[in-house]
Scaffold this motif. Structure first.
Motif, PDB file in Angstrom:
ATOM      1  N   LYS A 138       0.825  -1.203   0.000  1.00 17.59           N
ATOM      2  CA  LYS A 138       0.000   0.000   0.000  1.00 17.59           C
ATOM      3  C   LYS A 138       0.859   1.252   0.000  1.00 17.59           C
ATOM      4  CE  LYS A 138      -3.804   2.237   2.397  1.00 17.59           C
ATOM      5  NZ  LYS A 138      -4.764   2.151   3.489  1.00 17.59           N
ATOM      6  N   SER A 139       1.878   1.279   0.857  1.00 14.23           N
ATOM      7  CA  SER A 139       2.733   2.471   0.898  1.00 14.23           C
ATOM      8  C   SER A 139       3.506   2.642  -0.404  1.00 14.23           C
ATOM      9  CB  SER A 139       3.688   2.409   2.085  1.00 14.23           C
ATOM     10  OG  SER A 139       4.599   1.345   1.931  1.00 14.23           O
ATOM     11  N   ALA A 140       3.915   1.542  -1.018  1.00 13.22           N
ATOM     12  CA  ALA A 140       4.636   1.629  -2.287  1.00 13.22           C
ATOM     13  C   ALA A 140       3.719   2.119  -3.403  1.00 13.22           C
ATOM     14  CB  ALA A 140       5.230   0.275  -2.654  1.00 13.22           C
ATOM     15  N   SER A 141       2.487   1.645  -3.408  1.00 13.18           N
ATOM     16  CA  SER A 141       1.568   2.096  -4.459  1.00 13.18           C
ATOM     17  C   SER A 141       1.237   3.568  -4.309  1.00 13.18           C
ATOM     18  CB  SER A 141       0.301   1.249  -4.467  1.00 13.18           C
ATOM     19  OG  SER A 141      -0.420   1.420  -3.274  1.00 13.18           O
ATOM     20  N   LEU A 142       1.217   4.057  -3.086  1.00  8.47           N
ATOM     21  CA  LEU A 142       0.977   5.486  -2.874  1.00  8.47           C
ATOM     22  C   LEU A 142       2.172   6.325  -3.345  1.00  8.47           C
ATOM     23  CD1 LEU A 142      -0.802   5.449   0.599  1.00  8.47           C
ATOM     24  CD2 LEU A 142      -1.813   5.891  -1.642  1.00  8.47           C
ATOM     25  N   ALA A 143       3.365   5.728  -3.379  1.00  8.91           N
ATOM     26  CA  ALA A 143       4.550   6.455  -3.846  1.00  8.91           C
ATOM     27  C   ALA A 143       4.423   6.815  -5.321  1.00  8.91           C
ATOM     28  CB  ALA A 143       5.809   5.615  -3.616  1.00  8.91           C
ATOM     29  N   GLY A 144       3.734   6.009  -6.104  1.00  8.97           N
ATOM     30  CA  GLY A 144       3.588   6.276  -7.528  1.00  8.97           C
ATOM     31  C   GLY A 144       2.276   6.921  -7.911  1.00  8.97           C
ATOM     32  N   GLU A 145       1.455   7.273  -6.947  1.00  9.18           N
ATOM     33  CA  GLU A 145       0.119   7.796  -7.245  1.00  9.18           C
ATOM     34  C   GLU A 145       0.168   9.134  -7.987  1.00  9.18           C
ATOM     35  OE1 GLU A 145      -3.800   7.966  -7.803  1.00  9.18           O
ATOM     36  OE2 GLU A 145      -2.697   6.245  -7.051  1.00  9.18           O
ATOM     37  N   ASP A 146       1.094  10.023  -7.622  1.00 15.45           N
ATOM     38  CA  ASP A 146       1.161  11.320  -8.299  1.00 15.45           C
ATOM     39  C   ASP A 146       1.478  11.155  -9.785  1.00 15.45           C
ATOM     40  OD1 ASP A 146       0.610  12.628  -5.917  1.00 15.45           O
ATOM     41  OD2 ASP A 146       2.729  12.961  -5.438  1.00 15.45           O
ATOM     42  N   ASP A 147       2.441  10.284 -10.083  1.00 17.11           N
ATOM     43  CA  ASP A 147       2.796  10.068 -11.482  1.00 17.11           C
ATOM     44  C   ASP A 147       1.655   9.397 -12.249  1.00 17.11           C
ATOM     45  OD1 ASP A 147       5.304  11.222 -11.332  1.00 17.11           O
ATOM     46  OD2 ASP A 147       6.254   9.368 -10.674  1.00 17.11           O
ATOM     47  N   MET A 148       0.933   8.501 -11.600  1.00 11.33           N
ATOM     48  CA  MET A 148      -0.197   7.864 -12.283  1.00 11.33           C
ATOM     49  C   MET A 148      -1.312   8.876 -12.538  1.00 11.33           C
ATOM     50  SD  MET A 148       0.651   4.906 -13.120  1.00 11.33           S
ATOM     51  CE  MET A 148      -0.898   4.247 -13.678  1.00 11.33           C
ATOM     52  N   GLY A 149      -1.521   9.799 -11.605  1.00 11.89           N
ATOM     53  CA  GLY A 149      -2.493  10.861 -11.827  1.00 11.89           C
ATOM     54  C   GLY A 149      -2.093  11.735 -13.002  1.00 11.89           C
TER      55      GLY A 149
ATOM     56  N   ALA B  66      -0.222  10.764 -15.505  1.00  8.75           N
ATOM     57  CA  ALA B  66      -0.395   9.951 -16.718  1.00  8.75           C
ATOM     58  C   ALA B  66      -1.854   9.930 -17.151  1.00  8.75           C
ATOM     59  CB  ALA B  66       0.114   8.535 -16.475  1.00  8.75           C
ATOM     60  N   ARG B  67      -2.771   9.780 -16.193  1.00  7.07           N
ATOM     61  CA  ARG B  67      -4.204   9.782 -16.541  1.00  7.07           C
ATOM     62  C   ARG B  67      -4.606  11.119 -17.146  1.00  7.07           C
ATOM     63  NH1 ARG B  67      -4.457   6.385 -11.882  1.00  7.07           N
ATOM     64  NH2 ARG B  67      -4.560   8.167 -10.480  1.00  7.07           N
TER      65      ARG B  67
ATOM     66  N   GLU C 141       3.567   9.956 -25.326  1.00  6.48           N
ATOM     67  CA  GLU C 141       4.911   9.645 -24.831  1.00  6.48           C
ATOM     68  C   GLU C 141       5.091  10.137 -23.395  1.00  6.48           C
ATOM     69  OE1 GLU C 141       8.699   8.107 -24.818  1.00  6.48           O
ATOM     70  OE2 GLU C 141       7.196   7.878 -26.370  1.00  6.48           O
ATOM     71  N   GLN C 142       4.595  11.333 -23.108  1.00 11.90           N
ATOM     72  CA  GLN C 142       4.688  11.859 -21.741  1.00 11.90           C
ATOM     73  C   GLN C 142       3.891  10.990 -20.771  1.00 11.90           C
ATOM     74  OE1 GLN C 142       3.322  15.887 -22.149  1.00 11.90           O
ATOM     75  NE2 GLN C 142       5.336  16.671 -22.747  1.00 11.90           N
ATOM     76  N   ALA C 143       2.733  10.506 -21.199  1.00 15.36           N
ATOM     77  CA  ALA C 143       1.921   9.637 -20.341  1.00 15.36           C
ATOM     78  C   ALA C 143       2.650   8.328 -20.074  1.00 15.36           C
ATOM     79  CB  ALA C 143       0.562   9.373 -20.991  1.00 15.36           C
ATOM     80  N   ARG C 144       3.254   7.749 -21.106  1.00 19.08           N
ATOM     81  CA  ARG C 144       4.024   6.511 -20.917  1.00 19.08           C
ATOM     82  C   ARG C 144       5.197   6.724 -19.969  1.00 19.08           C
ATOM     83  NH1 ARG C 144       3.092   5.626 -26.208  1.00 19.08           N
ATOM     84  NH2 ARG C 144       5.042   6.579 -26.829  1.00 19.08           N
ATOM     85  N   ASN C 145       5.882   7.858 -20.133  1.00 21.25           N
ATOM     86  CA  ASN C 145       7.007   8.153 -19.240  1.00 21.25           C
ATOM     87  C   ASN C 145       6.541   8.315 -17.797  1.00 21.25           C
ATOM     88  OD1 ASN C 145       8.837   8.036 -21.332  1.00 21.25           O
ATOM     89  ND2 ASN C 145       8.829  10.245 -21.691  1.00 21.25           N
ATOM     90  N   ALA C 146       5.390   8.949 -17.589  1.00 23.98           N
ATOM     91  CA  ALA C 146       4.861   9.111 -16.235  1.00 23.98           C
ATOM     92  C   ALA C 146       4.483   7.753 -15.641  1.00 23.98           C
ATOM     93  CB  ALA C 146       3.655  10.046 -16.241  1.00 23.98           C
TER      94      ALA C 146
ATOM     95  N   SER D 218       7.656   6.040 -14.717  1.00 27.70           N
ATOM     96  CA  SER D 218       8.206   6.657 -13.516  1.00 27.70           C
ATOM     97  C   SER D 218       7.462   6.171 -12.272  1.00 27.70           C
ATOM     98  CB  SER D 218       8.104   8.181 -13.627  1.00 27.70           C
ATOM     99  OG  SER D 218       8.517   8.798 -12.444  1.00 27.70           O
ATOM    100  N   ALA D 219       6.156   6.045 -12.373  1.00 27.73           N
ATOM    101  CA  ALA D 219       5.363   5.535 -11.248  1.00 27.73           C
ATOM    102  C   ALA D 219       5.747   4.103 -10.939  1.00 27.73           C
ATOM    103  CB  ALA D 219       3.871   5.624 -11.572  1.00 27.73           C
ATOM    104  N   ARG D 220       5.894   3.291 -11.966  1.00 31.65           N
ATOM    105  CA  ARG D 220       6.280   1.894 -11.739  1.00 31.65           C
ATOM    106  C   ARG D 220       7.662   1.816 -11.101  1.00 31.65           C
ATOM    107  NH1 ARG D 220       5.930  -3.373 -15.620  1.00 31.65           N
ATOM    108  NH2 ARG D 220       7.064  -4.697 -14.193  1.00 31.65           N
ATOM    109  N   CYS D 221       8.568   2.668 -11.557  1.00 31.27           N
ATOM    110  CA  CYS D 221       9.916   2.699 -10.992  1.00 31.27           C
ATOM    111  C   CYS D 221       9.872   3.079  -9.514  1.00 31.27           C
ATOM    112  CB  CYS D 221      10.776   3.684 -11.780  1.00 31.27           C
ATOM    113  SG  CYS D 221      12.471   3.782 -11.212  1.00 31.27           S
ATOM    114  N   LYS D 222       9.083   4.082  -9.169  1.00 31.09           N
ATOM    115  CA  LYS D 222       8.967   4.498  -7.771  1.00 31.09           C
ATOM    116  C   LYS D 222       8.363   3.388  -6.911  1.00 31.09           C
ATOM    117  CE  LYS D 222       8.608   9.464  -8.529  1.00 31.09           C
ATOM    118  NZ  LYS D 222       7.741  10.641  -8.486  1.00 31.09           N
ATOM    119  N   ILE D 223       7.372   2.705  -7.448  1.00 30.63           N
ATOM    120  CA  ILE D 223       6.733   1.614  -6.706  1.00 30.63           C
ATOM    121  C   ILE D 223       7.725   0.477  -6.485  1.00 30.63           C
ATOM    122  CG2 ILE D 223       4.961  -0.187  -6.866  1.00 30.63           C
ATOM    123  CD1 ILE D 223       3.207   1.950  -8.302  1.00 30.63           C
TER     124      ILE D 223
END
Length: 177
Positions: free
Chosen positions: A68-79, A81-82, A107-112, A115-120
């Protein structure tokens, strides 16, 4: 007159029964096809449940807390990307279609997303240092697998440990160059 009326009633009854049988048969076919997709999706869920059952309640709480804490680390980047995907969709529907703008937004969405996956993954890897080997093995099977987006595109899954991937003539020629 009575016999003619009975013939019509019988004919209508047969037609309605045939229609009912066709509707039931078609509905059964549709349900059968949907159940195939449901069962295919449930395989992953069942594998997850089986893996979770192997953990003790304390281990489960620690693992899920870390997830849960790891998934929250990537939430900003996923937002982000959406949001970029929404902008790309809006750009696709504009009258002067600008393919370059859509490509940049995509491309920017894919990069975001990457980045979220990397942070997670990094949060999970760093958080696993206090866990037992059993808990680390449980999490590693979830984060060190190939992405689902590649499996949906028809790419084969990597071969199991110790087995080489089959080479085609093209890849063998490229390797030998």
């Amino acid at each position: 007159m009575i016999s003619g009326r009975w013939k019509w009633i019988l004919g209508v009854s047969v037609a309605l029964n045939l229609f009912l049988l066709a509707a039931v048969g078609g509905g059964g076919y549709v349900i059968h096809q949907n159940m195939k997709h449901y069962q295919r999706a449930m395989r992953g869920v069942n594998a997850w449940r089986a893996a979770v059952k192997e953990l003790t309640p304390q281990e489960r709480d620690q693992v899920f807390g870390l997830l849960k804490s790891a998934s929250l680390a990537g939430e900003d980047d996923m937002g982000k990307a959406r949001s970029l995907r929404v902008q790309a969709t809006a750009a696709m529907s504009r009258t002067p279609y600008d393919a370059a703008q859509v490509a940049v937004l995509s491309e920017q969405a894919r990069n975001a997303e990457d980045s979220a996956r990397c942070k997670i993954e990094n949060a999970l890897i760093l958080g696993m240092k206090t866990m037992s080997p059993k808990e680390r093995a449980f999490i590693s099977t979830k984060i060190m697998r190939p992405s689902l987006r590649f499996s949906r595109l028809g790419h084969p899954t990597p071969p199991p440990k110790g087995q080489a991937a089959p080479q085609t003539a093209e890849t063998a020629a490229q390797v030998s160059k």
